[in-house]
Enzyme design. Structure first.
Site, short mmCIF file in Angstrom:
data_model
loop_
_atom_site.label_atom_id
_atom_site.label_comp_id
_atom_site.label_asym_id
_atom_site.label_seq_id
_atom_site.Cartn_x
_atom_site.Cartn_y
_atom_site.Cartn_z
N ARG A 94 -14.14 -7.00 -0.13
CA ARG A 94 -13.44 -6.67 1.12
C ARG A 94 -12.86 -5.25 1.05
NH1 ARG A 94 -7.90 -5.05 2.46
NH2 ARG A 94 -7.50 -5.72 4.58
N VAL A 95 -13.12 -4.48 2.09
CA VAL A 95 -12.51 -3.16 2.20
C VAL A 95 -11.69 -3.15 3.48
CG1 VAL A 95 -12.93 -0.68 2.45
CG2 VAL A 95 -14.43 -2.07 0.98
N GLY A 96 -10.43 -2.77 3.36
CA GLY A 96 -9.57 -2.72 4.54
C GLY A 96 -9.62 -1.35 5.18
N THR B 268 0.85 -1.18 0.00
CA THR B 268 0.00 0.00 0.00
C THR B 268 0.89 1.23 0.00
OG1 THR B 268 -1.85 -1.07 1.09
CG2 THR B 268 -1.57 1.27 1.53
N GLY C 163 -0.46 -1.70 6.49
CA GLY C 163 -0.32 -2.92 7.31
C GLY C 163 -1.61 -3.72 7.29
N HIS C 164 -1.79 -4.51 8.30
CA HIS C 164 -2.95 -5.39 8.36
C HIS C 164 -4.23 -4.57 8.57
CE1 HIS C 164 -5.52 -8.59 10.35
NE2 HIS C 164 -5.34 -8.98 9.12
N GLY C 165 -5.01 -4.43 7.49
CA GLY C 165 -6.15 -3.52 7.51
C GLY C 165 -7.15 -3.79 8.60
N1 ASP Z 1 -3.70 -1.83 4.76
C1 ASP Z 1 -3.89 -2.44 3.47
C2 ASP Z 1 -5.14 -3.25 3.52
O1 ASP Z 1 -5.35 -3.95 4.50
C3 ASP Z 1 -2.75 -3.33 3.08
C4 ASP Z 1 -1.38 -2.69 3.20
O2 ASP Z 1 -1.19 -1.71 3.87
O3 ASP Z 1 -0.43 -3.18 2.59
O4 ASP Z 1 -5.87 -3.23 2.57
#
Ligand code: ASP
Length: 332
Positions: free
Chosen positions: A221-223, A193, A245-247
């Site tokens: 899916r929306v993060g 991202t 990071g981990h959305g």
């Molecule tokens: N945060 C993004 C998501 O979860 C992924 C990422 O940051 O690489 O969609």
């Protein structure tokens, strides 16, 4: 936790004012926090520098605003196939590209975001159109694509957004049915991202984030990335932040808002970023990273993943890095 040591002013006080009459403009970008494999390191470092340079030129040479600068920087990252945004986006479980993006400005807190859009080369430009041309803050899916068309934005074939890396991830997923949560500890799955924050000489701040999301995500899916307060947030009263990071973890702690909250409570940008990343780690066991700039131009960079590519440009010089504690300098 991995963090980057940044020299704010020695007294630890934010001081970016030029004789009290202005702020020294700065643009800071990231290219995603995860276990970036060695073979992507050089491209990632080059990509973030190109983006920071483009954002900084927009501010300094073209007389642009902080908002112009973050959009210009993120467009460069979206066009760079090394990153998971625009061209180079990862694929969902059905092998399609669905992208999310957000932009925000700190003077009036105007924001625009889009989620689950398809066939758009620069999703950040569409998010900006939501900010500027609608009474809404977020458009998703078909509605967002319909709006893009109404705004005269050309659609591009999905195949032009897909690169070999994203395809390989998808083939691996089909073969091994990898669980998306494992992506942040895996070397094979890319999810870089991208994001940018900036402050212009009038003290206006802005932020932008753009992503293709996580490899093999569910359709729809929306993060965190397009969610105002999670993927990005800014306010002239304190500063700006963009996250990665981990959305699903970032959303739970509204990470970008956390960074600003910490600044409001007296942290400089670096402390605010570190504290927010630690909080996400301890509270929901989530990993990721953030970049932040205070309203006076102090820089904050923190990540709990193995690597995060970042770069910032200010006063003719550029700093960048990708590993913990790294800080290279070149003239920009
Ligand atoms: N945060 C993004 C998501 O979860 C992924 C990422 O940051 O690489 O969609």
């Amino acid at each position: 936790m991995c963090r980057k040591k940044v020299q704010n002013n020695p007294a630890g006080m934010s001081s970016n004012e030029v004789n009290g009459v202005g702020v020294i403009p700065v643009v800071l970008v990231h290219g995603g926090a995860w276990a970036i494999p060695d073979d992507l390191v050089e491209d990632s470092k080059a990509g973030v520098q190109n983006a920071a340079r483009a954002g900084y030129r927009t501010l300094e040479e073209a007389g642009g605003t902080a908002l112009d600068a973050v959009v210009a920087a993120v467009c460069v990252l979206e066009d760079d196939p090394a990153f998971d945004a625009g061209t180079g986006s990862v694929l969902n479980e059905e092998g399609e590209v669905e992208m999310d993006s957000v932009v925000m400005e700190g003077r009036e807190l105007k924001a625009g975001s889009i989620a689950c859009v398809k066939n758009i080369k620069n999703p950040v430009k569409l998010a900006r159109l939501v900010l500027e041309k609608t009474d809404h803050t977020m458009l998703v899916g078909e509605g967002a694509n319909k709006f893009a068309k109404a705004m005269g934005m050309d659609e591009v074939p999905m195949s032009t957004l897909i690169n070999a890396k994203a395809m390989e991830d998808f083939q691996n997923f089909k073969k091994f049915r990898k669980v998306v949560d494992h992506c942040f500890h895996s070397r094979s799955s890319g999810h870089d991202t991208v994001g940018a924050v900036a402050v212009d000489r009038h003290g206006n701040v802005a932020c932008a984030t753009s992503t293709g999301g996580i490899s093999a995500k569910m359709v729809g899916r929306v993060g965190d990335s397009p969610i105002i307060g999670s993927g990005a947030y800014c306010d002239n009263a304190s500063g700006a932040a963009s996250t990665t990071g981990h959305g699903e973890s970032i959303v739970k702690v509204t990470l970008a808002r956390q960074v600003l909250y910490n600044m409001q409570n007296g942290d400089n940008a670096q402390q605010a970023a570190e504290r927010a990343i630690s909080y996400m780690s301890s509270r929901v066991n989530g990993s990721g990273g953030t970049i932040a700039v205070s309203k006076t131009g102090d820089i904050g960079i923190s990540f709990s993943t193995e690597r995060m590519a970042w770069a910032w440009a200010k006063s003719g010089s550029m700093h960048f890095g990708i590993n913990p504690e790294e800080d290279f300098t070149v003239t920009s």
